[in-house]
Design a protein around this motif. Structure first.
Motif, PDB file in Angstrom:
ATOM      1  N   ASN A   1      42.724  59.615  22.907  1.00  0.00           N
ATOM      2  CA  ASN A   1      43.135  59.106  24.332  1.00  0.00           C
ATOM      3  C   ASN A   1      44.501  59.967  24.819  1.00  0.00           C
ATOM      4  O   ASN A   1      45.333  59.350  24.995  1.00  0.00           O
ATOM      5  N   TYR A   2      44.248  61.007  25.228  1.00  0.00           N
ATOM      6  CA  TYR A   2      45.171  61.868  26.288  1.00  0.00           C
ATOM      7  C   TYR A   2      44.382  62.737  27.066  1.00  0.00           C
ATOM      8  O   TYR A   2      43.286  62.792  26.976  1.00  0.00           O
ATOM      9  N   ALA A   3      45.008  63.434  28.020  1.00  0.00           N
ATOM     10  CA  ALA A   3      44.583  64.204  29.103  1.00  0.00           C
ATOM     11  C   ALA A   3      43.498  65.078  28.575  1.00  0.00           C
ATOM     12  O   ALA A   3      42.327  65.107  29.256  1.00  0.00           O
ATOM     13  N   ALA A   4      43.860  65.812  27.649  1.00  0.00           N
ATOM     14  CA  ALA A   4      42.677  66.968  27.180  1.00  0.00           C
ATOM     15  C   ALA A   4      41.524  66.214  26.843  1.00  0.00           C
ATOM     16  O   ALA A   4      40.319  66.683  27.182  1.00  0.00           O
TER      17      ALA A   4
ATOM     18  N   LYS B   1      43.331  56.324  19.519  1.00  0.00           N
ATOM     19  CA  LYS B   1      44.940  56.541  19.684  1.00  0.00           C
ATOM     20  C   LYS B   1      45.151  58.072  19.450  1.00  0.00           C
ATOM     21  O   LYS B   1      44.924  58.569  18.567  1.00  0.00           O
ATOM     22  N   TRP B   2      46.171  58.743  20.090  1.00  0.00           N
ATOM     23  CA  TRP B   2      46.740  59.837  19.828  1.00  0.00           C
ATOM     24  C   TRP B   2      48.167  59.967  19.885  1.00  0.00           C
ATOM     25  O   TRP B   2      48.708  59.066  20.591  1.00  0.00           O
ATOM     26  N   GLY B   3      48.593  61.114  19.519  1.00  0.00           N
ATOM     27  CA  GLY B   3      50.275  61.346  19.704  1.00  0.00           C
ATOM     28  C   GLY B   3      50.876  60.930  18.459  1.00  0.00           C
ATOM     29  O   GLY B   3      50.229  61.486  17.301  1.00  0.00           O
TER      30      GLY B   3
ATOM     31  N   LYS C   1      40.309  63.341  27.918  1.00  0.00           N
ATOM     32  CA  LYS C   1      39.715  62.567  28.928  1.00  0.00           C
ATOM     33  C   LYS C   1      38.993  63.688  29.700  1.00  0.00           C
ATOM     34  O   LYS C   1      37.954  63.646  30.428  1.00  0.00           O
TER      35      LYS C   1
END
Lengths: 250, 398, 331, 308, 233
Positions: free
Chosen positions: B172-175, B198-200, B177
């Motif tokens: 779930n982050y921009a790349a 979940k990412w980060g 998506k």
């Protein structure tokens, strides 16, 4: 008959299975020093904590100056004129002696949402704080850090802070605890001078102090008041003798 | 006086800060390389660093007769540190080219610092859509791809293969998506389910719940994008869930030459045969690639990753431009024109630049296989796109 | 007399430091070191944030592991209007103050019912919620962040455009923050905050409703930190949720503790040390051996451990120790 | 509703919960008894995984590797306690946070130097690498191994704490440290053992998870915050609380990830639900903690007799 | 057996003991009496090393124990029954007895769980109850039993009967008498002078952190003014 300043009625508090306060009834008349004595674990400190609002009683009522204060918070009670000292010294060690007292003065001066002017330059508070230190005999050391004081002096400061709140009733929790002989004597002289200023509820083990100071004496054993009377009468009371020196055969 | 002593305490560090500038040689091509060397992502940075150093070896550390000075900086996976390092490269080291950049957010944060100072900015990996579209710039080039292209190739391939239903899992982050939307734009079957995990900082590495959902969805294929260490974790669990027979895996940027030796050590045979889209593969038969891959194999004992290939190309691209202007680094227009011409032996073979300075290049499907020496690697099995241009080029006003 | 003010010798040193900071742009221009101005700008922004944390943590005893959320809020208060091409600086400023105050009020009202470790964890919880909210706001870039093309626009004499102008914005905000915190903790209000750190029960018995005072203090701190975020957004020209992750909150705590928690200049020193190490420790490792660059966390970690074991009171504490030593040995 | 899927998800939640418990139980003991906040507890998780991985790579069987690595973890924990942690017990919580964060950086760098940056995949014996079919359910065997391993260790720990003399000392120490000392127990030794046991359990969690996620640098840092949430929700110092809170959080996290988007679709558009669900499910754990702290500040199961 | 010489102890800046000196003979029951807050418990903490003394000497069985950590003091053979009993509330009675049990002094007839239960039959039925569920008297028996399980050479009881009901007090005094008969050396602190007079071999009266009188029970009995001056009301 004068109306009591503080009226405690049917106060109960227990921790787990241990009953610390067991239906305590107590009236404190204005203008006197009323001492509460009792063996360790009799519930004296618990009683003070409930009067000051630090602990919520399980049952019972506390009336102060004709007003029911049972559900009020500690700060509200303090603002109504109930000041206390702590059994364990709890002055603000990193502050100066003067700053400690001024904080107490500030507490009674309404709210403290004043963000800009340095508090230590407030002339009124300064004078008032110095006056209380004078009274406690600490004026010459006003600018010293509280941490640098001796234990006895810290206890005196503790009382001076309570006094600075211009209380109607002063709750003193063992002001003489941990003091040497000379220090105790000085504290007794200090407290004796306060008699005209305010009503005092004194909890103390030092019997010399109690006999010298108290007008009325209540004896607390196992969380209940077993006697309230003048000092002479209490000293002659057999039941009290038992509580203190042990019973022959119960 | 004590004041003097305090002065020393304050002044000395400042002197120390200023020192590095004095040490620099005057006549050289200076290249700043911003990548991630610490944190778990450091493994990618190491691969890029290896390839850059290899490229410099291959050109004898000379460009247009000048010595090359390479300054590597660690962005710590943080955009503001990346920007700070770029500022330092631009303002203190006065580099001529800033390159590297694994992460989109680090590139976006650093972009202005490099371009405002009139430097050339060359992305060796990150390809956010904004930099290809509205934020395109005459001095910005990429030797990788735009984020959407690879998944578009994958989606196209899936459609060609007749896959009717697909389950998608991306972080779930921009790349993530971007990968999702890229695949969806070309895949014509039905997407029966998707999960954004979940990412980060505390990224999710346990995909058991999602895999159970994917399996229950009855999809014909599973598309995933899990870069870095998440890729290994994902594949491991994919295999353990016993899905390789029921739910064929299609991926982008999930299996690479960094992770394959590890999978091999761990005997994760489930990964063999899985297919992915990519603009390049170690077996691509071009002169540039042969030289790069064989040298890398010899030096580091394993195949280079696409991160490395792009970084190698970044240096080679700069090399071609500096050669073209004969080492005259003040000839910005000449350098820009030479960069745009992409006239060098790229590892991917010849390619061109679009108006937005994103490569127009082929995209392949590659498969995980075992090579002659028994090493696991990837081999091209199909070409999906030829000379593909990213969809954002039209948004670029250049 | 005031335990948290530096003793006079180091006090002079801090004044000198402020003067140096005031003329720093000229020094760097003269030395042709424009990058150092950038580094200093970022350091001072973080110092503002750290000072705001010091207000609640160092003086008030409220350790927050969620303060970076306010940096993020401030930055997005610039970034989101800018996304709609709205660059009015006063609007950005007002929005930052209103939003960070509201969030501080909300989070503080709940968090301040707890104490100690529980307070640490509940502030963490709130900041994580904010963090994930911004990660999911795809419109504003989500995890990838937002590019801010132009800085907040103010009238000419207050402009933020250009590195030196922005630097003075930052420096002025820092000075104001330091001055505000200094006045605050010595004013009536501050006595309550400082007192409550040492003995909350005693203070309540003196008639202070400590919860409310703490809440007000938390809101003030949140707003200052929000302003730091607004400046950071303008400085980097790029914002992302990453700037409000719990790791950033942790770093803010380190900056305060490294410099000296509960001392006015502590956060400034700590931030300076932190930013300096972050930038130059890798350089130093590279200088020792080019392949050691990626190991710079090792000496950094060692420094942190040694600082705790042997450097009581942070950098300020060590400076004061030196201070008293020179005073003893000197004439 | 797909009941098979729900059951699978429940198993997955249980597995996550048990891993969290292995981490959190040591954390909560060290926190509750020594009043020591150890951020670097997650590093033991990482080191355990690398120890186990290196032994397997040198040709050891997985089981033997786990056993040897467990001993190694005990030694590592004991050394860290003796050399660093012991000096910090008297310092305040902020110093703990600072120093143990430093330790994290040191551990990560050491692993980077010793094992390189690329992480380590750990092969499983083929017995464990397959699947088990239970009716219509197909479950990875290794998941069941993790669950049974976790339950086994939870049972052993519970036996240790409730039955053994050491456990009595631990509980006694949690309620009244001075009295334990005055009755002849060397509290330093007790602390050392407790710390080392915590490190061993954390390392064990790392060994269990590594074959799934691979050993990698910083793997413990991702999970340590959630482990702290578990400790707070369960009640500091309470192993029982840590157990229930771990399972609760494991289930909430897993089920949130699985079903939240379906749930949200009832209230909002599909598109919005799809983006809101991941954010909300990531937040769930923290929302839970905030709610628990707001209404029950001592946690769900505060250990009896701990004085505040 | 135990000697204190000029012991001075502080809590932070506040001094609690101002040169305490006393001597205890083997097999004797010695008492410390005085009003609350006069330093009795501090004396005990100083002996145990819980609140280490700042100056002075404490000697036990011819070796110095001042400066030793509490667990070493306990291991030399001193069993503590602290003020307020302080049984472990989260441990069962059985666990309370077993948790610190040992035989440091290598006694030939050591105390065991069964012996303690024989000694305090009231605990038998409560073995599986938590410490917090006991009545005050039971807690006191448990605390004594717990100290006996260390097989100490010297038993210290701080406020042996405080806060207990009269009948329970009787019970405790009986137990202490039995312990005395078994030859145990005991340092006893209590307020019940009559009972103390009956059991003690020697008294120390302390006030404000120093010994103000010491002597045998006979002398104390014969001088009621002593009692009133230092102890009474």
């Amino acid at each position: 008959m004068t109306r009591p300043l503080l009226r405690i009625h049917g106060l109960c508090k227990s921790f787990g299975g241990i009953v610390a306060t067991d239906h305590v009834d107590l009236d404190i008349l204005p203008g006197i020093i009323h001492a509460v004595i009792g063996p360790n674990g009799a519930g004296k400190t618990t009683l003070i904590a409930q009067i000051s609002g630090a602990l919520k009683p399980d049952a019972g009522q506390i009336e102060f100056n004709g007003r029911d204060i049972t559900s009020l918070s500690t700060p509200r009670r303090a603002q109504l004129g109930l000041a206390r000292s702590f059994q364990v010294t709890s002055v603000f060690l990193p502050m100066t002696i003067l700053e400690n007292v001024m904080l107490a003065v500030q507490g009674t001066a309404g709210h403290s949402y004043r963000f800009w002017r340095p508090a230590h330059k407030d002339p009124e508070m300064l004078d008032e704080g110095m006056a209380y230190l004078q009274q406690a005999g600490l004026a010459d050391r006003a600018r010293h850090l509280a941490a640098e004081m001796s234990h006895g002096e810290q206890r005196q400061l503790e009382v001076a802070m309570a006094l600075a709140m211009k209380p109607r009733l002063l709750l003193l929790d063992e002001p003489m605890a941990g003091m040497g002989l000379e220090e105790s004597a000085r504290m007794i002289r200090f407290l004796a001078r306060l008699r005209e200023q305010t009503t005092i509820l004194l909890i103390e083990h030092d019997m010399d102090a109690v006999f010298t100071l108290a007008d009325t004496l209540s004896v607390l054993v196992h969380g209940s008041v077993i006697a309230t009377d003048t000092v002479q009468n209490i000293r002659a009371n057999r039941e009290v003798q038992h509580a203190y020196l042990g019973e022959e055969h119960a | 006086m004590n004041i003097k002593r305090y002065m020393m305490r304050v002044v000395l560090p400042i002197v120390f800060i200023a020192l590095p500038t004095g040490l620099m040689a005057a006549d050289s091509v200076r290249i700043g390389f911003v990548t991630t060397l610490t944190t778990p992502a450091g493994v990618i940075g190491t691969d890029m660093k290896n390839s850059v150093e290899l490229a410099l070896e291959h050109i004898g550390n000379k460009m247009g007769g000048l010595d090359v000075e390479l300054i590597i900086e660690d962005d710590g996976f943080k955009p503001d540190i990346g920007k700070q390092k770029t500022d330092k490269l631009v303002k203190q080291d006065d580099v001529d080219f800033v390159t590297g950049f694994i992460w989109s957010h680090v590139l976006l944060a650093s972009r202005q610092s490099a371009l405002d100072a009139g430097k050339f900015l060359i992305s060796a990996n990150a390809g956010p859509s904004k930099m290809a579209g509205a934020l395109c710039h005459e001095n910005f080039f990429s030797t990788s791809w735009q984020n959407d292209q690879t998944p578009m190739a994958m989606g196209e391939y899936l459609t060609q293969q007749g896959v009717k239903s697909l389950y998608i899992m991306v972080p779930n982050y921009a790349a993530g998506k971007d990968m999702l939307s890229g695949t969806e734009s070309t895949f014509q079957g039905e997407v029966v389910g998707k999960d954004l995990t979940k990412w980060g900082a505390d990224a999710q590495l346990d995909f058991s719940a999602e895999l159970a959902k994917a399996k229950a969805s009855g999809a014909e294929g599973l598309f995933v994008f899990y870069p870095g260490k998440a890729g290994g974790a994902f594949l491991r669990q994919y295999q353990q869930a016993g899905l390789q027979d029921e739910l064929p895996l299609y991926s982008v940027f999930t299996v690479d030459s960094i992770s394959l030796p590890r999978f091999q050590d761990a005997e994760m045979s489930g990964v063999l045969g899985s297919r992915m889209a990519m603009f390049w593969s170690p077996d691509l038969d071009t002169p540039g690639n042969r030289r790069f891959v064989s040298a890398y194999l010899e030096k580091h004992g394993r195949y280079p990753s696409f991160y490395g290939a792009q970084s190698y190309d970044a240096i080679m691209l700069i090399h071609s431009a500096v050669e073209a202007v004969g080492g005259n680094l003040d000839d910005k227009d000449g350098i820009r024109a030479a960069l745009k011409a992409a006239n060098f032996e790229s590892v991917r073979g010849p390619y061109t630049y679009g108006n937005n300075h994103m490569p127009i290049q082929n995209f392949y499907i590659r498969e995980v296989v075992e090579d002659e020496a028994g090493r696991w690697t990837t081999r091209i099995v199909d070409t999906v796109f030829e000379n593909h241009q990213d969809p954002y080029a039209s948004e670029c006003k250049m | 007399m005031m335990a948290w003010l530096p003793s006079s010798n180091s006090g002079r040193c801090y004044c000198l430091l402020l003067v140096l900071l005031a003329v720093a742009p000229w020094i760097f221009q003269w030395a042709d070191q424009p990058f150092l101005l950038d580094l200093l700008s970022r350091g001072l922004i973080l110092a503002i944030a750290a000072t705001s944390l010091n207000l609640i943590m160092g003086f008030g005893g409220m350790v927050s592991l969620g303060h970076a959320a306010f940096i993020g809020i401030g930055a997005y208060c610039v970034g989101i209007p800018a996304y709609y091409d709205f660059y009015n600086g006063w609007f950005h400023l007002g929005l930052t103050i209103v939003v960070s105050a509201s969030f501080a009020l909300l989070a503080g009202a709940v968090s301040l019912r707890t104490k100690g470790v529980y307070f640490i964890m509940i502030t963490l919880a709130f900041s994580q919620m904010i963090y994930f909210t911004f990660v999911s706001l795809e419109e504003y870039g989500g995890d990838d962040g937002l590019v801010i093309y132009l800085r907040s626009e103010f009238p000419d004499f207050l402009t933020m455009q250009g590195p030196v102008a922005l630097y003075y914005w930052i420096f002025a905000t820092l000075l104001l923050t330091l001055f505000l915190v200094h006045r605050l903790i010595h004013a009536h209000f501050g006595r309550v905050i400082v007192g409550a750190k040492h003995n909350e029960q005693r203070l309540q018995s003196l008639g202070f409703d400590t919860y409310r005072y703490r809440l007000v203090c938390y809101v003030i701190s949140g707003v200052i930190c929000g302003l730091a975020g607004m400046l950071l957004g303008n400085f980097t020209g790029f914002i992302s949720p990453e700037m409000m992750s719990w790791i950033r909150s942790g770093e803010l705590i380190f900056m305060v503790v490294m410099g000296g928690s509960g001392f006015l200049f502590g956060p400034l020193l700590g931030t300076g040390a932190f930013v300096f190490l972050e930038q130059y420790l890798p350089e130093f490792m590279k200088f020792l051996n080019p392949s050691w660059l990626e190991y710079w966390h090792l000496p950094f970690g060692l420094l942190l451990v040694l600082l705790v074991l042997f450097g009581k009171g942070g950098i300020h504490g060590m400076l004061s120790k030196l201070d008293s030593r020179t005073r003893q040995s000197g004439p | 509703m797909d009941w098979g899927l729900l059951l699978t998800q429940l198993m997955n939640g249980l597995q996550l919960g048990l891993l969290l418990f292995l981490l959190a139980s040591g954390l909560t003991l060290v926190f509750g008894i020594m009043d020591f906040i150890n951020l670097s507890h997650g590093s033991f998780y990482m080191i355990g995984a690398y120890f186990c991985g290196s032994i397997v790579a040198r040709g050891g069987s997985f089981l033997a590797a786990v056993l040897i690595a467990l001993i190694g973890m005990f030694v590592v924990g004991a050394v860290i306690e003796r050399v660093i942690a012991r000096r910090l017990y008297r310092a305040d919580h902020l110093d703990h946070v600072l120093a143990t964060f430093g330790l994290i950086l040191i551990f990560d760098a050491i692993v980077h130097i010793v094992w390189g940056p690329s992480g380590m995949a750990i092969p499983l014996p083929s017995v464990l690498d397959g699947q088990v079919t239970l009716g219509s359910l197909v479950l990875p065997t290794y998941r069941l191994v993790i669950i049974s391993g976790g339950l086994l260790v939870a049972a052993i720990l519970s036996m240790l704490v409730t039955r053994s003399r050491l456990g009595m000392m631990i509980r006694a120490g949690a309620s009244n440290r001075t009295m334990v000392e005055a009755l002849g127990v060397n509290i330093h030794k007790l602390f050392l053992v407790v710390f080392a046991i915590g490190a061993t359990m954390s390392g064990f969690a790392g060994m269990l998870i590594a074959p799934i996620t691979e050993a990698s640098i910083g793997m413990g840092n991702d999970i340590i915050i959630i482990a702290f949430v578990v400790v707070i929700v369960g009640g500091i110092g309470s192993v029982k609380g840590a157990f229930y809170a771990s399972i609760l959080i494991g289930l909430i996290d897993t089920l949130g990830r699985s079903y939240l988007d379906d749930l949200l679709e009832i209230f909002m558009s599909l598109d919005y639900a799809e983006t809101a669900a991941p954010a909300l499910s990531a937040m769930l754990v923290y929302i839970l903690m905030a709610v628990v702290l707001a209404f029950r500040p001592q946690g769900l199961f505060p250990p009896a007799g701990i004085r505040a | 057996m135990l000697d204190l010489k000029g012991v001075e102890t502080f809590y932070g800046s506040s001094q609690a003991l101002f040169g305490m000196s006393m001597h205890m003979g083997q097999g004797k029951v010695t008492t410390l009496i005085g009003r609350n807050g006069m330093g009795k418990t501090t004396t005990v903490s100083s002996i145990m090393g819980i609140t280490p003394c700042r100056s002075g000497e404490i000697t036990f069985l011819d070796s110095r124990i001042d400066g030793k950590p509490p667990h070493q003091v306990a291991q030399r053979g001193i069993g503590l029954v602290p003020e307020g009993r302080q049984v472990f509330p989260n441990l069962s009675v059985r666990e309370n007895l077993l948790v610190t049990a040992d035989n440091y002094a290598a006694s030939k007839s050591p105390w065991t769980l069964n012996r303690v239960i024989d000694f305090f039959p009231e605990l038998q039925a409560r073995l599986n109850n938590m410490g917090s569920q006991l009545s005050g008297g039971e807690q006191q028996m448990l605390a004594i039993g717990r100290a006996l399980m260390l097989n100490p050479l010297l038993l210290i009881l701080d406020e042996a009967t405080e806060g207990l009901a009269p009948l329970v007090r009787q019970e405790i005094w009986k137990c202490l008498n039995r312990l005395k008969e078994s030859g145990m050396t005991i340092l006893l602190i209590d307020k019940n002078i009559e009972e103390l007079n009956r059991i003690a071999d020697y008294h120390y009266i302390i006030e404000k952190g120093r010994v103000v009188w010491d002597g045998t029970p006979g002398i104390l009995q014969a001088n009621p003014e002593l009692k009133n001056r230092y102890l009474g009301i």
